[in-house]
Design a protein around this motif. Structure first.
Motif, PDB file in Angstrom:
ATOM      1  N   VAL A  74       0.875  -1.167   0.000  1.00 45.54           N
ATOM      2  CA  VAL A  74       0.000   0.000   0.000  1.00 45.54           C
ATOM      3  C   VAL A  74       0.913   1.219   0.000  1.00 45.54           C
ATOM      4  O   VAL A  74       1.799   1.335   0.847  1.00 45.54           O
ATOM      5  CB  VAL A  74      -0.930   0.025   1.229  1.00 45.54           C
ATOM      6  N   THR A  75       0.729   2.098  -0.963  1.00 46.95           N
ATOM      7  CA  THR A  75       1.568   3.289  -1.104  1.00 46.95           C
ATOM      8  C   THR A  75       0.679   4.524  -1.064  1.00 46.95           C
ATOM      9  O   THR A  75      -0.324   4.585  -1.779  1.00 46.95           O
ATOM     10  CB  THR A  75       2.352   3.266  -2.430  1.00 46.95           C
ATOM     11  N   PHE A  76       1.022   5.488  -0.214  1.00 44.03           N
ATOM     12  CA  PHE A  76       0.237   6.716  -0.143  1.00 44.03           C
ATOM     13  C   PHE A  76       1.176   7.914  -0.215  1.00 44.03           C
ATOM     14  O   PHE A  76       2.363   7.816   0.122  1.00 44.03           O
ATOM     15  CB  PHE A  76      -0.616   6.762   1.119  1.00 44.03           C
ATOM     16  N   GLY A  77       0.635   9.038  -0.650  1.00 42.69           N
ATOM     17  CA  GLY A  77       1.449  10.238  -0.774  1.00 42.69           C
ATOM     18  C   GLY A  77       0.697  11.310  -1.534  1.00 42.69           C
ATOM     19  O   GLY A  77      -0.535  11.305  -1.596  1.00 42.69           O
ATOM     20  N   TYR A  78       1.452  12.218  -2.147  1.00 41.58           N
ATOM     21  CA  TYR A  78       0.801  13.313  -2.860  1.00 41.58           C
ATOM     22  C   TYR A  78       1.692  13.823  -3.981  1.00 41.58           C
ATOM     23  O   TYR A  78       2.900  13.552  -4.023  1.00 41.58           O
ATOM     24  CB  TYR A  78       0.472  14.466  -1.899  1.00 41.58           C
ATOM     25  N   TYR A  86      -2.808  16.733  -5.197  1.00 43.42           N
ATOM     26  CA  TYR A  86      -3.357  15.426  -5.568  1.00 43.42           C
ATOM     27  C   TYR A  86      -2.843  14.404  -4.554  1.00 43.42           C
ATOM     28  O   TYR A  86      -1.641  14.128  -4.485  1.00 43.42           O
ATOM     29  CB  TYR A  86      -2.908  15.072  -6.983  1.00 43.42           C
ATOM     30  N   VAL A  87      -3.736  13.867  -3.719  1.00 40.85           N
ATOM     31  CA  VAL A  87      -3.383  12.902  -2.674  1.00 40.85           C
ATOM     32  C   VAL A  87      -3.890  11.531  -3.104  1.00 40.85           C
ATOM     33  O   VAL A  87      -5.036  11.404  -3.567  1.00 40.85           O
ATOM     34  CB  VAL A  87      -3.996  13.291  -1.319  1.00 40.85           C
ATOM     35  N   PHE A  88      -3.049  10.491  -2.959  1.00 46.90           N
ATOM     36  CA  PHE A  88      -3.431   9.164  -3.456  1.00 46.90           C
ATOM     37  C   PHE A  88      -3.113   8.073  -2.437  1.00 46.90           C
ATOM     38  O   PHE A  88      -2.222   8.216  -1.603  1.00 46.90           O
ATOM     39  CB  PHE A  88      -2.700   8.842  -4.771  1.00 46.90           C
ATOM     40  N   VAL A  89      -3.862   6.981  -2.541  1.00 47.80           N
ATOM     41  CA  VAL A  89      -3.594   5.747  -1.797  1.00 47.80           C
ATOM     42  C   VAL A  89      -3.721   4.610  -2.796  1.00 47.80           C
ATOM     43  O   VAL A  89      -4.820   4.333  -3.289  1.00 47.80           O
ATOM     44  CB  VAL A  89      -4.572   5.547  -0.628  1.00 47.80           C
ATOM     45  N   ARG A  90      -2.592   3.966  -3.123  1.00 48.38           N
ATOM     46  CA  ARG A  90      -2.573   2.896  -4.128  1.00 48.38           C
ATOM     47  C   ARG A  90      -2.299   1.563  -3.440  1.00 48.38           C
ATOM     48  O   ARG A  90      -1.488   1.490  -2.524  1.00 48.38           O
ATOM     49  CB  ARG A  90      -1.472   3.159  -5.159  1.00 48.38           C
ATOM     50  N   ASP A  91      -2.978   0.536  -3.907  1.00 48.71           N
ATOM     51  CA  ASP A  91      -2.759  -0.788  -3.315  1.00 48.71           C
ATOM     52  C   ASP A  91      -2.673  -1.840  -4.401  1.00 48.71           C
ATOM     53  O   ASP A  91      -3.041  -1.604  -5.558  1.00 48.71           O
ATOM     54  CB  ASP A  91      -3.881  -1.128  -2.324  1.00 48.71           C
ATOM     55  N   THR A  92      -2.178  -3.012  -4.026  1.00 47.49           N
ATOM     56  CA  THR A  92      -2.077  -4.145  -4.952  1.00 47.49           C
ATOM     57  C   THR A  92      -3.126  -5.187  -4.616  1.00 47.49           C
ATOM     58  O   THR A  92      -2.941  -6.372  -4.855  1.00 47.49           O
ATOM     59  CB  THR A  92      -0.677  -4.778  -4.855  1.00 47.49           C
ATOM     60  N   GLY A  93      -4.236  -4.737  -4.027  1.00 46.65           N
ATOM     61  CA  GLY A  93      -5.270  -5.644  -3.540  1.00 46.65           C
ATOM     62  C   GLY A  93      -6.230  -6.149  -4.589  1.00 46.65           C
ATOM     63  O   GLY A  93      -5.894  -6.309  -5.761  1.00 46.65           O
ATOM     64  N   PHE A 145      -7.077   5.114  -5.046  1.00 50.11           N
ATOM     65  CA  PHE A 145      -8.073   6.053  -4.560  1.00 50.11           C
ATOM     66  C   PHE A 145      -7.393   7.408  -4.408  1.00 50.11           C
ATOM     67  O   PHE A 145      -6.317   7.490  -3.801  1.00 50.11           O
ATOM     68  CB  PHE A 145      -8.635   5.588  -3.215  1.00 50.11           C
ATOM     69  N   TRP A 146      -8.008   8.457  -4.916  1.00 46.77           N
ATOM     70  CA  TRP A 146      -7.355   9.753  -4.878  1.00 46.77           C
ATOM     71  C   TRP A 146      -8.360  10.869  -4.610  1.00 46.77           C
ATOM     72  O   TRP A 146      -9.566  10.703  -4.805  1.00 46.77           O
ATOM     73  CB  TRP A 146      -6.612  10.044  -6.180  1.00 46.77           C
ATOM     74  N   PHE A 147      -7.844  11.991  -4.137  1.00 44.55           N
ATOM     75  CA  PHE A 147      -8.677  13.187  -3.996  1.00 44.55           C
ATOM     76  C   PHE A 147      -7.788  14.413  -4.160  1.00 44.55           C
ATOM     77  O   PHE A 147      -6.553  14.326  -4.037  1.00 44.55           O
ATOM     78  CB  PHE A 147      -9.411  13.213  -2.644  1.00 44.55           C
ATOM     79  N   THR A 148      -8.405  15.522  -4.457  1.00 45.86           N
ATOM     80  CA  THR A 148      -7.680  16.780  -4.618  1.00 45.86           C
ATOM     81  C   THR A 148      -8.226  17.807  -3.624  1.00 45.86           C
ATOM     82  O   THR A 148      -9.380  17.736  -3.199  1.00 45.86           O
ATOM     83  CB  THR A 148      -7.803  17.343  -6.040  1.00 45.86           C
TER      84      THR A 148
END
Length: 369
Positions: A74-78, A86-93, A145-148
């Protein structure tokens, strides 16, 4: 969430502090089989927004990613995109089908529903003046999943101390203990052997043996030297064929990995452990000490570490050795940060999340020179 935090006025937020604080909390309570990474889009980044809501949105998206990811990362950042953060949370799920994606994006908050929290996130993002979205190539292929939220570059020129750390808000502090870097556990001291009870002060005397008369002859004393025995005839020894000496095993390359995140180090160990001998430094101070003692062939140096960061540690190592290859491992994605890395004594850099194939290729390129 308490309504007083939802209605709180906008305040200056240090986004890097939010990301790092979130990573520390996750590190204190890791999920087995999952590597958590974070990425910072700039060396400094500030926004003016509701700090409690901004932090809660990130927490909800990470919680959702961990829930539906059983292995991988799970990788999160901006990233900074013009006038938006732009803020994101990426996963390999497990990923999301198009129908499920539409259901989430068009849902209304309903208590007891599987997507209640994501519905709250969508509404919260809209209240912050931003946009919410989901990217996924389908079921079993992970999701992003992302949001601004609005971003004003001039806020980065303000005093760092003015920025609010969301964890300072009462009621938002994680119940997790404060993380301390894990170190090898020392074997517990062995319990002392039980003491023998003290002998009583008085012991009855043993009965005396009768004394031999003085005129009896003394018993002959046996010497320790045995009587001479002729040696047995030596048996013939069968000649053994000479064994050819075995060539010494070729020494494997030796790598020093400076990384304060135990999950990230386990990833390095799983990728590199079969090819190289590894030694682990938990921070920049240990990295310098281990380098002076062990003199590795290549160094992997995380940039953000306690006590002494990667820049300081590299500067100290360069004062001892100008030739050893040092590869920076960084969560920064901003071009100016990459330029600073290459000006600071590093030979190369790798961005998180780490690509195993590129990692090995980079190391081999220095070992084969």
């Amino acid at each position: 969430m308490n309504q007083q935090y939802i209605d709180a006025p906008d305040q200056l937020i240090d986004v890097n502090q939010v990301i790092r604080s979130t990573e520390v909390s996750l590190r204190a309570n890791p999920k087995p089989g999952i590597v958590v990474n974070f990425m910072l889009g700039a060396a400094d980044c500030h926004i003016k927004s509701n700090p409690a809501v901004f932090k809660r949105i990130i927490d909800e998206l990470i919680s959702n990613a961990l829930k539906y990811t059983t292995a991988g990362s799970v990788t999160f950042g901006y990233e900074i995109q013009d006038d938006e953060l732009y803020v994101f949370v990426r996963d390999t799920g497990m990923g999301i089908s198009p129908d499920k994606k539409n259901e989430i994006l068009n849902s209304e908050p309903t208590f007891g529903s599987e997507i209640t929290n994501l519905s709250w996130v969508i509404g919260a993002v809209e209240n912050l003046g931003g946009e919410f979205g989901i990217d996924s190539r389908g079921e079993g292929r992970g999701a992003n999943f992302w949001f601004t939220v609005p971003y004003d570059e001039s806020l980065d020129d303000m005093d760092y101390e003015e920025a609010l750390d969301p964890y300072s808000l009462k009621g938002l502090t994680s119940s997790s203990p404060v993380y301390e870097p894990q170190r090898p556990v020392q074997a517990p001291a062995q319990p002392a052997a039980p003491t023998q009870p003290a002998a009583p002060a008085y012991q009855p005397a043993a009965p005396t043996q009768p004394v031999a008369p003085a005129h009896q002859p003394a018993t002959p004393v046996q010497t320790e030297t045995p009587a001479y025995q002729p040696a047995a005839p030596a048996q013939p020894v069968d000649p053994q064929p000479a064994v050819a000496p075995q060539p010494a095993a070729e020494a494997r390359p030796f790598l020093l990995i400076a990384e304060d995140n135990s999950s990230n180090y386990l990833l390095f160990e799983s990728v590199l452990g079969k090819r190289y001998d590894l030694v682990h430094a938990w921070d920049g101070v240990e990295a310098v000490e281990l380098f002076s003692q062990r003199r590795p062939d290549v160094i992997l140096m995380d940039i953000n570490m306690p006590r002494k960061d990667g820049y300081e540690a590299t500067n100290d190592i360069r004062s001892m050795d100008t030739e050893v290859p040092i590869i920076a491992v960084t969560a920064y994605a901003f071009a100016s940060d990459r330029e600073r890395i290459l000006r600071s004594g590093f030979n190369s850099y790798l961005s998180k999340p780490i690509n195993p194939q590129r990692l090995i290729k980079e190391i081999e390129s220095f070992l084969n020179r």
